[in-house]
Design a protein around this motif. Sequence first.
Motif, PDB file in Angstrom:
ATOM      1  N   ILE A   1      29.027  54.196  42.543  1.00 46.02           N
ATOM      2  CA  ILE A   1      29.007  52.609  42.451  1.00 46.02           C
ATOM      3  C   ILE A   1      30.465  52.233  42.270  1.00 46.02           C
ATOM      4  CG2 ILE A   1      28.203  50.793  41.587  1.00 46.02           C
ATOM      5  CD1 ILE A   1      25.772  52.382  40.741  1.00 46.02           C
ATOM      6  N   GLU A   2      31.076  51.774  43.052  1.00 42.95           N
ATOM      7  CA  GLU A   2      32.645  51.009  42.927  1.00 42.95           C
ATOM      8  C   GLU A   2      32.479  49.525  42.383  1.00 42.95           C
ATOM      9  OE1 GLU A   2      36.107  52.246  42.436  1.00 42.95           O
ATOM     10  OE2 GLU A   2      35.129  53.873  43.949  1.00 42.95           O
ATOM     11  N   VAL A   3      33.032  49.150  41.436  1.00 38.43           N
ATOM     12  CA  VAL A   3      32.970  47.810  41.180  1.00 38.43           C
ATOM     13  C   VAL A   3      34.247  47.200  41.063  1.00 38.43           C
ATOM     14  CG1 VAL A   3      32.204  46.223  39.237  1.00 38.43           C
ATOM     15  CG2 VAL A   3      30.928  48.412  39.750  1.00 38.43           C
ATOM     16  N   GLY A   4      34.385  46.067  41.567  1.00 38.86           N
ATOM     17  CA  GLY A   4      35.704  45.159  41.365  1.00 38.86           C
ATOM     18  C   GLY A   4      35.968  44.529  39.846  1.00 38.86           C
ATOM     19  N   CYS A   5      36.912  44.631  39.670  1.00 33.90           N
ATOM     20  CA  CYS A   5      37.494  44.179  38.488  1.00 33.90           C
ATOM     21  C   CYS A   5      36.627  42.719  38.041  1.00 33.90           C
ATOM     22  CB  CYS A   5      39.091  43.840  38.342  1.00 33.90           C
ATOM     23  SG  CYS A   5      40.086  45.165  38.583  1.00 33.90           S
TER      24      CYS A   5
END
Length: 175
Positions: free
Chosen positions: A121-125
Amino acid sequence: MTLALLIAGAALAGCGVPAERIADAPARASAKPFPLPALTGRVVDNADLLVAEQEAQLSVALATTERLTRHQFVVVTLPSLGGRSIEEVGLTLGKGWGIGRKGYNDGVLLIVAPNERKVRIEVGCGLEGALTDSEAQAIIDQRILPGFRKGRMAAGIFRGSAAIIREIDEPGVTP
């Protein structure tokens, strides 16, 4: 497809950490550049893990979430990571596709690479407060992997996506 062991990762990638430090340098030196697949919609099922009806149902849920929260969430399945780490692929996809609103960096990617047995799961800042590293890892461990281990890839993707949506749909998260 049964995945007895699946390596998982969750990250708030790109949030002040240079891509060079995240990427696996030896793999980068030996691998060809990762070919960016086309962003064909909110679900990019290049590994063919979902039937058409499932893909359509998931697309509707992701579109509804984006309409209500303005946070962009894309599910991508890849037949191969092309010799790259899933972290590097996640950053490449997120930046290359421009997931999340410019200036807010509030996008999320659920990446599944069944051949390498990896999920991330890649989450933006901009969503760090709503979906932390530990929450993303818990979603992988408790919602996604149990289905994958039983050979139920679509179930894992749906359960994980629903949990991600619950996290980013909390009141006060939308800037």
